[in-house]
Design an enzyme around this catalytic site. Structure first.
Site, PDB file in Angstrom:
ATOM      1  N   HIS A  60       5.646  -3.774 -10.480  1.00 18.33           N
ATOM      2  CA  HIS A  60       5.058  -3.225  -9.255  1.00 18.33           C
ATOM      3  C   HIS A  60       4.001  -4.198  -8.727  1.00 18.33           C
ATOM      4  CE1 HIS A  60       6.208   1.014 -10.515  1.00 18.33           C
ATOM      5  NE2 HIS A  60       6.166   0.419 -11.695  1.00 18.33           N
ATOM      6  N   THR A  62       0.118  -3.564  -6.826  1.00 17.91           N
ATOM      7  CA  THR A  62      -0.806  -2.437  -6.673  1.00 17.91           C
ATOM      8  C   THR A  62      -1.037  -2.042  -5.227  1.00 17.91           C
ATOM      9  OG1 THR A  62      -2.700  -3.917  -6.575  1.00 17.91           O
ATOM     10  CG2 THR A  62      -2.074  -3.078  -8.766  1.00 17.91           C
ATOM     11  N   GLU A 125       1.932  -3.263 -13.488  1.00 18.74           N
ATOM     12  CA  GLU A 125       1.385  -3.447 -12.138  1.00 18.74           C
ATOM     13  C   GLU A 125       0.811  -4.856 -12.027  1.00 18.74           C
ATOM     14  OE1 GLU A 125       1.219  -1.748  -9.364  1.00 18.74           O
ATOM     15  OE2 GLU A 125       1.426   0.394  -9.850  1.00 18.74           O
ATOM     16  N   HIS A 163      10.270  -2.046  -8.789  1.00 17.82           N
ATOM     17  CA  HIS A 163      10.165  -0.637  -8.415  1.00 17.82           C
ATOM     18  C   HIS A 163      11.130  -0.345  -7.259  1.00 17.82           C
ATOM     19  CE1 HIS A 163       7.227   2.931  -7.563  1.00 17.82           C
ATOM     20  NE2 HIS A 163       8.357   3.317  -8.092  1.00 17.82           N
ATOM     21  N   ASP A 173       8.140  -2.662  -3.603  1.00 18.31           N
ATOM     22  CA  ASP A 173       7.347  -3.559  -4.438  1.00 18.31           C
ATOM     23  C   ASP A 173       8.118  -3.952  -5.703  1.00 18.31           C
ATOM     24  OD1 ASP A 173       6.941  -0.776  -5.311  1.00 18.31           O
ATOM     25  OD2 ASP A 173       5.442  -1.556  -6.710  1.00 18.31           O
TER      26      ASP A 173
HETATM   27 ZN   LIG Z   1       5.437   0.531  -7.483  1.00 15.77          ZN
END
Ligand SMILES: [Zn+2]
Length: 255
Positions: A60, A62, A125, A163, A173
């Site tokens: 991901h 953020t 992340e 993601h 993302d």
């Molecule tokens: Zn995400």
């Protein structure tokens, strides 16, 4: 110097500690099967088990300007989201959830028919707004983290995903600036450079489904595929034949 509380106060303290412990246990455990322990069922404990293990990594960004803002979101009981690891712009790696626990990062998802990717994955992340390149030091730290995770989890090379790959109608993302090819060169994820033409009867939509993309959302799946694997500019987009060749090549890489 640490002073012990008076004896008459300790039983009360123990009672509240026990109550808190019981409540915490009740919250953490998944409810057991209805009827377990009834006269017509049996529970014969076996010693042969261990913790469930992740078989995917989901990456991901953020969308925040800094780590502090991201941490506020990822640790707030009000937000209901979390992640196993957060990799900052300067390469610092922070762990927020045990790898063997189910962090809340993927949400409603689909990959290859699996609809609960939180249960099957480790989430990472990256400290990034989504509109900036990823610093070399951050990708170096991420690659080292993935190598470390690989020592504990036998995650197949094709199971390092975005993601956006698993939630293509909701998420985009990490951004197109993420260097997937560099990760794939290190053994994490698949990549094809200059693929050979696909066979004439090869169906790219079925190919995307075979890769894992959600067949119920073909347009969103195609967008997520392009975000992850197609490196072309808006002015010079890939042709349909080039994308079909790429899907065919990735399928072969994923086996
Ligand atoms: Zn995400």
């Amino acid at each position: 110097m640490f002073l012990r509380p008076p004896c008459h106060k300790r039983p009360l303290r123990r009672f509240f500690a026990l109550l808190a412990s019981l409540l915490l246990t009740a919250c953490l455990n998944v409810p057991q099967r209805e009827g377990a322990g009834a006269s017509n069922t049996g529970w014969i404990p076996s010693p042969n088990f261990d913790e469930r293990r992740a078989n995917y990594v989901i990456l991901h960004h953020t969308s925040d300007d800094n780590v502090t803002d991201a941490l506020n979101t990822l640790t707030s009981p009000l937000k209901g989201v979390s992640i196993h690891y957060l990799v900052s712009r300067d390469g610092t790696i922070l762990q927020l959830v045990d790898e063997n626990r189910r962090a809340w990062h993927a949400g409603a998802s689909w990959w290859g028919g699996q609809t609960d990717m939180n249960s099957a994955s480790i989430g990472i992340e990256l400290d990034n707004t989504g509109f900036e390149p990823y610093p070399d030091i951050q990708i170096t730290a991420l690659t080292a983290l993935l190598a470390d995770i690989a020592t504990r989890h036998n995650i197949p090379r094709a199971n390092y995903l975005a993601h956006a790959d698993v939630a293509p109608t909701r998420k985009s993302d990490p951004s197109a600036l993420f260097p997937w090819e560099r990760l794939a060169a290190a053994g994490f994820g698949i990549w094809c450079e200059n693929p050979a033409p696909a066979p004439e009867n090869f169906d790219p939509r079925l190919g995307l489904t075979a890769l894992g993309y959600d067949p119920r959302q073909p347009e969103a799946a195609l967008t997520a595929f392009r975000l992850h694997y197609v490196r072309r500019t808006v002015e010079h987009p890939a042709t349909a034949a080039e994308e079909t060749a790429l899907i065919h090549c990735l399928l072969q890489e994923s086996w």
